[in-house]
Design an enzyme around this catalytic site. Structure first.
Site, PDB file in Angstrom:
ATOM      1  N   LYS A  49       7.161   3.029  -2.513  1.00  0.00           N
ATOM      2  CA  LYS A  49       7.678   1.745  -2.989  1.00  0.00           C
ATOM      3  C   LYS A  49       7.163   1.460  -4.395  1.00  0.00           C
ATOM      4  O   LYS A  49       7.913   1.010  -5.260  1.00  0.00           O
ATOM      5  CB  LYS A  49       7.192   0.613  -2.074  1.00  0.00           C
ATOM      6  CG  LYS A  49       8.120   0.255  -0.935  1.00  0.00           C
ATOM      7  CD  LYS A  49       7.657  -1.076  -0.335  1.00  0.00           C
ATOM      8  CE  LYS A  49       8.221  -1.294   1.057  1.00  0.00           C
ATOM      9  NZ  LYS A  49       7.661  -2.506   1.699  1.00  0.00           N
TER      10      LYS A  49
ATOM     11  N   ASP B 283       9.422  -8.227   1.850  1.00  0.00           N
ATOM     12  CA  ASP B 283       9.571  -8.040   3.286  1.00  0.00           C
ATOM     13  C   ASP B 283      11.009  -7.597   3.505  1.00  0.00           C
ATOM     14  O   ASP B 283      11.928  -8.131   2.880  1.00  0.00           O
ATOM     15  CB  ASP B 283       9.276  -9.345   4.041  1.00  0.00           C
ATOM     16  CG  ASP B 283       9.062  -9.078   5.522  1.00  0.00           C
ATOM     17  OD1 ASP B 283       8.287  -8.164   5.859  1.00  0.00           O
ATOM     18  OD2 ASP B 283       9.673  -9.768   6.358  1.00  0.00           O
TER      19      ASP B 283
ATOM     20  N   GLY C  34       0.834  -1.190   0.000  1.00  0.00           N
ATOM     21  CA  GLY C  34       0.000   0.000   0.000  1.00  0.00           C
ATOM     22  C   GLY C  34       0.870   1.242   0.000  1.00  0.00           C
ATOM     23  O   GLY C  34       0.380   2.360   0.082  1.00  0.00           O
TER      24      GLY C  34
HETATM   25  P1  IMP Z   1       8.306  -3.774   5.500  1.00  0.00           P
HETATM   26  O1  IMP Z   1       9.200  -4.508   4.576  1.00  0.00           O
HETATM   27  O2  IMP Z   1       7.420  -2.818   4.788  1.00  0.00           O
HETATM   28  O3  IMP Z   1       7.613  -4.691   6.441  1.00  0.00           O
HETATM   29  O4  IMP Z   1       9.200  -2.804   6.403  1.00  0.00           O
HETATM   30  C1  IMP Z   1      10.330  -3.214   7.081  1.00  0.00           C
HETATM   31  C2  IMP Z   1      10.970  -2.124   7.906  1.00  0.00           C
HETATM   32  O5  IMP Z   1      12.377  -2.229   7.713  1.00  0.00           O
HETATM   33  C3  IMP Z   1      10.643  -0.693   7.552  1.00  0.00           C
HETATM   34  O6  IMP Z   1       9.544  -0.224   8.253  1.00  0.00           O
HETATM   35  C4  IMP Z   1      11.916   0.025   8.004  1.00  0.00           C
HETATM   36  O7  IMP Z   1      11.897   0.209   9.387  1.00  0.00           O
HETATM   37  C5  IMP Z   1      12.989  -0.978   7.705  1.00  0.00           C
HETATM   38  N1  IMP Z   1      13.573  -0.728   6.374  1.00  0.00           N
HETATM   39  C6  IMP Z   1      13.425  -1.489   5.268  1.00  0.00           C
HETATM   40  N2  IMP Z   1      14.043  -0.944   4.209  1.00  0.00           N
HETATM   41  C7  IMP Z   1      14.591   0.200   4.667  1.00  0.00           C
HETATM   42  C8  IMP Z   1      15.352   1.223   4.025  1.00  0.00           C
HETATM   43  O8  IMP Z   1      15.639   1.213   2.827  1.00  0.00           O
HETATM   44  N3  IMP Z   1      15.719   2.252   4.819  1.00  0.00           N
HETATM   45  C9  IMP Z   1      15.411   2.328   6.131  1.00  0.00           C
HETATM   46  N4  IMP Z   1      14.705   1.421   6.761  1.00  0.00           N
HETATM   47  C10 IMP Z   1      14.298   0.339   6.048  1.00  0.00           C
END
Ligand code: IMP
Length: 198
Positions: A14, A71, A10
């Site tokens: 991204k 993820d 969502g």
């Molecule tokens: P998800 O993959 O959307 O579940 O998010 C994973 C979490 O990892 C994010 O909320 C960030 O806290 C962290 N994260 C993932 N990729 C990045 C990045 O490129 N920069 C900073 N934090 C990241």
């Protein structure tokens, strides 16, 4: 199978990044919202791969398109790879990243450079018909001594990239796309699904 891709996210930021990477496949790339799909998916896996697969397979049950889900998170070696798959949930989903980052820096206080190794990890899962594939990308760095930079989001201000001499929040968004864990993982999954979309 329909020759289109649905991204199980969502997050508009991204989506923009992912659309750019997948554009040469020559098929429509839709967000969940654009595909008219709504799904609440619990991340109950124990690895990035499991969580990405749970998301992709759940959405794939609702469509004939190829579904991609990612993820991601930050792994700090000295902290036994914390916060890892709990990166978004670390200290609570609603806690600010200023606080999350400060807490991690305090936990790393006095730890020498050589033991400050860390990385962003991203796993993308693809699901279509009854098949799946995954791809992993990483961006290696070290935990900084203090937060720096205004770009990016999340843990970007505390991941120091030795090759660039600055943190992940101090490089431009374009530069980050080229070297990031997410960019690498989506480029790799693209090659794994290219043939089925021909
Ligand atoms: P998800 O993959 O959307 O579940 O998010 C994973 C979490 O990892 C994010 O909320 C960030 O806290 C962290 N994260 C993932 N990729 C990045 C990045 O490129 N920069 C900073 N934090 C990241």
């Amino acid at each position: 199978m329909e020759k289109k891709i649905i991204i199980a996210t969502g997050n508009e930021g991204k989506m923009k990044e992912i659309r750019m990477i997948l554009s040469d496949l020559g098929v429509p790339v839709l967000s969940l919202k654009e595909a008219g799909i709504s799904a609440e998916i619990a991340e109950t896996g124990n690895t990035f791969e499991e969580n990405a697969l749970i998301k992709a397979k759940t959405v794939a049950k609702l469509t004939k398109a190829v579904v991609l889900a990612d993820d991601s998170g930050l792994e700090i070696d000295y902290l036994n790879r914390e916060p890892g798959i709990y990166s978004a949930r670390y200290l609570g989903e609603d806690t600010s990243y200023a606080v999350k980052n400060q807490t991690l820096l305090e936990r790393m206080e006095g730890v020498p450079d050589a033991q400050r190794t860390a990385r962003f990890v991203c796993v993308v899962a693809a699901a279509w018909e009854d098949q799946t594939a995954t791809a992993r990308g990483v961006m290696e760095g070290r935990i900084a001594y203090k937060p720096a930079g205004e770009n990016g989001f999340g843990y970007d201000p505390i991941l120091y990239l030795p090759e660039y001499g600055c943190t992940s929040a101090q490089i431009s968004p374009e530069q980050k796309n080229e070297i990031s864990h997410r960019g690498k993982a989506f480029c790799a999954i693209k090659e794994k699904i290219r043939d089925i979309l021909r």
